[in-house]
Design a protein around this motif. Structure first.
Motif, PDB file in Angstrom:
ATOM      1  N   ASN A  39      -0.183  45.660   3.744  1.00 47.41           N
ATOM      2  CA  ASN A  39       0.348  46.054   5.048  1.00 47.41           C
ATOM      3  C   ASN A  39      -0.790  46.127   6.068  1.00 47.41           C
ATOM      4  O   ASN A  39      -1.235  47.199   6.466  1.00 47.41           O
ATOM      5  N   ALA A  40      -1.244  44.952   6.467  1.00 48.10           N
ATOM      6  CA  ALA A  40      -2.323  44.858   7.458  1.00 48.10           C
ATOM      7  C   ALA A  40      -2.341  43.445   8.023  1.00 48.10           C
ATOM      8  O   ALA A  40      -1.933  42.495   7.345  1.00 48.10           O
ATOM      9  N   PRO A  41      -2.807  43.269   9.275  1.00 48.16           N
ATOM     10  CA  PRO A  41      -2.858  41.944   9.898  1.00 48.16           C
ATOM     11  C   PRO A  41      -3.789  41.002   9.149  1.00 48.16           C
ATOM     12  O   PRO A  41      -4.836  41.421   8.641  1.00 48.16           O
ATOM     13  N   GLU A 129      -0.005  34.733   5.961  1.00 44.87           N
ATOM     14  CA  GLU A 129       0.613  35.708   6.864  1.00 44.87           C
ATOM     15  C   GLU A 129       2.111  35.818   6.563  1.00 44.87           C
ATOM     16  O   GLU A 129       2.837  34.829   6.593  1.00 44.87           O
ATOM     17  N   LYS A 130       2.570  37.026   6.276  1.00 44.93           N
ATOM     18  CA  LYS A 130       3.969  37.284   5.973  1.00 44.93           C
ATOM     19  C   LYS A 130       4.685  38.008   7.115  1.00 44.93           C
ATOM     20  O   LYS A 130       5.887  38.247   7.041  1.00 44.93           O
ATOM     21  N   PRO A 132       3.625  40.132  11.328  1.00 43.37           N
ATOM     22  CA  PRO A 132       2.563  40.580  12.244  1.00 43.37           C
ATOM     23  C   PRO A 132       1.547  41.501  11.575  1.00 43.37           C
ATOM     24  O   PRO A 132       0.364  41.459  11.890  1.00 43.37           O
ATOM     25  N   ASP A 133       2.008  42.334  10.672  1.00 44.91           N
ATOM     26  CA  ASP A 133       1.112  43.290  10.021  1.00 44.91           C
ATOM     27  C   ASP A 133       1.276  43.248   8.501  1.00 44.91           C
ATOM     28  O   ASP A 133       1.171  44.267   7.822  1.00 44.91           O
ATOM     29  N   ARG A 134       1.493  42.060   7.976  1.00 43.99           N
ATOM     30  CA  ARG A 134       1.668  41.929   6.534  1.00 43.99           C
ATOM     31  C   ARG A 134       1.008  40.628   6.061  1.00 43.99           C
ATOM     32  O   ARG A 134       1.262  39.562   6.619  1.00 43.99           O
ATOM     33  N   THR A 135       0.192  40.749   5.011  1.00 39.42           N
ATOM     34  CA  THR A 135      -0.575  39.608   4.525  1.00 39.42           C
ATOM     35  C   THR A 135      -0.503  39.509   3.009  1.00 39.42           C
ATOM     36  O   THR A 135      -0.752  40.498   2.306  1.00 39.42           O
ATOM     37  N   GLU A 136      -0.181  38.332   2.518  1.00 33.36           N
ATOM     38  CA  GLU A 136      -0.226  38.091   1.070  1.00 33.36           C
ATOM     39  C   GLU A 136      -1.633  37.610   0.705  1.00 33.36           C
ATOM     40  O   GLU A 136      -2.140  36.648   1.280  1.00 33.36           O
ATOM     41  N   VAL A 137      -2.251  38.290  -0.249  1.00 35.95           N
ATOM     42  CA  VAL A 137      -3.622  37.964  -0.653  1.00 35.95           C
ATOM     43  C   VAL A 137      -3.653  37.643  -2.139  1.00 35.95           C
ATOM     44  O   VAL A 137      -3.117  38.391  -2.956  1.00 35.95           O
ATOM     45  N   THR A 138      -4.294  36.537  -2.481  1.00 28.82           N
ATOM     46  CA  THR A 138      -4.506  36.169  -3.875  1.00 28.82           C
ATOM     47  C   THR A 138      -6.003  36.144  -4.152  1.00 28.82           C
ATOM     48  O   THR A 138      -6.755  35.472  -3.450  1.00 28.82           O
ATOM     49  N   TRP A 139      -6.414  36.880  -5.167  1.00 35.04           N
ATOM     50  CA  TRP A 139      -7.821  36.940  -5.582  1.00 35.04           C
ATOM     51  C   TRP A 139      -7.891  36.351  -6.981  1.00 35.04           C
ATOM     52  O   TRP A 139      -7.269  36.863  -7.918  1.00 35.04           O
TER      53      TRP A 139
END
Length: 205
Positions: A39-41, A129-130, A132-139
């Motif tokens: 839950n962040a840009p 980007e999912k 305005p304030d949601r980002t999917e991150v894969t590590w």
């Protein structure tokens, strides 16, 4: 005496058989990956990973040993940015991390070196980007192991060991990104107010 010798030979045989099975079954190339929606840009999340000094705020390894010695390269972020560390904690050890490739708000590729390891790990970060304030991150981390028993054991448990660490890191990354986003919003609001104030002063003149 003969009985003891037979027992020892049996133990050796069992060990050899187990090692042979491990060498055949356990792959020497392994990729560990975890994905989470934060839950962040996206621009804020990306910057927390793309700037090496930010890793101190969220990396699980930094939390294991906050007193580790860190040395940064001259390039602070993006391709060429790097840092090395030294720690007395055996779970952290000595090593270095370098960004090889960086595409803003899309992906980051890194090389991770741990002293004493047979090969380097190659990390991949992907950002989607999912909202305005949601980002999917894969590590993800790709590793190559030798056929040594110690390497095979780590390869067998890599997903369990590193997977949990990646999950902790993504949780920390979300928290740090949210704090950074809030600070940016406050700063931007302050700048807007200052500009409005200057415009009003000019109008009065």
């Amino acid at each position: 005496m003969k009985t003891l010798t037979r027992i020892l030979l049996a133990i050796v045989l069992v060990v050899v058989v187990i090692y042979g099975i491990m060498a055949l079954v356990i792959p020497t190339e392994k990729t560990v990956s975890r994905t989470a929606e934060l839950n962040a840009p996206i621009r804020v999340v990306f910057e927390q990973v793309n700037t090496m000094s930010n890793w101190e705020k969220w990396s699980p390894w930094h939390q294991i040993d906050p007193n580790m010695k860190i040395e940064y390269a001259n390039i602070p972020s993006g391709p060429g940015a790097a840092y090395s560390w030294e720690s007395e904690d055996p779970n952290v050890g000595h090593g270095s991390l370098k960004i090889d490739e960086s595409i803003p708000n899309e992906s980051i590729h890194t090389t991770l070196h741990f002293e004493g390891q047979s090969s380097d790990g190659h990390g991949t970060w992907k950002f989607v980007e999912k909202g305005p304030d949601r980002t999917e991150v894969t590590w993800a981390m790709a590793m190559t192991f030798t056929k040594k028993p110690s390497d095979l054991m780590f390869a067998a448990m890599a997903d369990m060991i590193l997977g949990g660490t990646f999950e902790d890191g993504l949780e920390n990354l979300e928290e740090v990104s949210q704090e950074a986003a809030e600070k940016q919003e406050i700063q931007e609001a302050a700048e807007v107010l200052e500009e409005d104030h200057e415009m009003m002063e000019e109008a009065e003149e």
